[in-house]
Design a protein around this motif. Structure first.
Motif, short mmCIF file in Angstrom:
data_model
loop_
_atom_site.label_atom_id
_atom_site.label_comp_id
_atom_site.label_asym_id
_atom_site.label_seq_id
_atom_site.Cartn_x
_atom_site.Cartn_y
_atom_site.Cartn_z
N PRO A 114 0.92 -1.20 0.02
CA PRO A 114 -0.03 0.10 -0.08
C PRO A 114 0.85 1.42 -0.10
O PRO A 114 1.97 1.46 0.37
N SER A 115 0.26 2.35 -0.71
CA SER A 115 0.93 3.75 -0.79
C SER A 115 1.03 4.21 0.62
O SER A 115 0.13 4.01 1.59
N ARG A 116 2.05 5.13 0.97
CA ARG A 116 2.17 5.79 2.04
C ARG A 116 1.08 7.18 2.10
O ARG A 116 1.13 7.61 0.73
N VAL A 117 0.62 7.42 2.95
CA VAL A 117 -0.46 8.44 3.10
C VAL A 117 0.30 9.80 3.81
O VAL A 117 0.87 9.51 4.76
N ASP A 118 -0.01 10.79 3.07
CA ASP A 118 0.58 12.21 3.87
C ASP A 118 0.08 12.10 5.21
O ASP A 118 -0.85 12.06 5.53
N GLY A 119 1.24 12.49 5.83
CA GLY A 119 1.07 12.62 7.41
C GLY A 119 0.94 11.50 8.30
O GLY A 119 0.89 11.25 9.49
N MET A 120 1.44 10.42 7.57
CA MET A 120 1.54 9.13 8.24
C MET A 120 3.22 8.83 8.73
O MET A 120 4.07 9.46 7.97
N THR A 121 3.40 8.70 9.94
CA THR A 121 4.55 8.47 10.65
C THR A 121 5.46 7.58 9.96
O THR A 121 4.76 6.52 9.41
#
Length: 167
Positions: A114-121
């Motif tokens: 899965p892609s990384r989501v903006d704001g995810m540590t």
């Protein structure tokens, strides 16, 4: 509700096919085992013990005990029917699986990567990847389009969506 689900099941022993197959069960045995595996949770209610937070700072939700038990019962029914060993829940993996499901929900993507989501540590995203089965020692099972865990198990068994989607 999450439409993406991840399994946190652990084999009780190595998978072993036996002479114990659907052909050796009576209709009555199958009927009773199926009734025992029927969903007990009322899915018109929230399935979450704690609700997920789908925006930064993200927080995976936790499922109610009966939701997890329903999924386990359904999966073990099919495993019994096909003559393979039962599985148990691996609670230590569930938060990573929930984080992976959250990322897939937010990105509307079904993937072992899965892609990384903006704001995810960084820590959260590492758990997302592990929970989805990306490059880890175990592969999470992913499923799409189900509003309850018991139906997701039937989807794992049927696997039509995953085959047609090339997953």
């Amino acid at each position: 509700l999450f439409e993406k689900t991840i399994s946190s099941m652990t084999k009780t022993t190595e998978t072993v096919a036996t002479e114990h197959t659907a052909y050796s069960h009576t209709k009555e045995q199958i009927s009773q085992k199926y009734k025992d595996a029927m969903t007990k949770f009322d899915y018109s209610q929230s399935m979450y013990q704690t609700e997920p937070v789908l925006t930064a700072p993200f927080k995976e939700g936790t499922l109610k005990a009966q939701v997890k038990q329903d999924a386990l019962n359904k999966l073990n029914f099919y495993r019994w029917l096909y003559g393979i060993n039962t599985v148990t829940l691996n609670e230590s993996r569930m938060y990573k699986n929930a984080r992976a499901a959250l990322a897939m929900k937010v990105t509307d993507q079904l993937s072992h990567y899965p892609s990384r989501v903006d704001g995810m540590t960084d820590e959260f995203y590492q758990d997302v990847k592990e929970g989805a089965g990306a490059g880890s020692n175990y592969s999470g099972n992913v499923s799409y389009g189900y509003s309850n865990m018991s139906d997701a198990i039937v989807g794992y068994i049927n696997d039509n969506y995953n085959i047609s989607a090339g997953v």
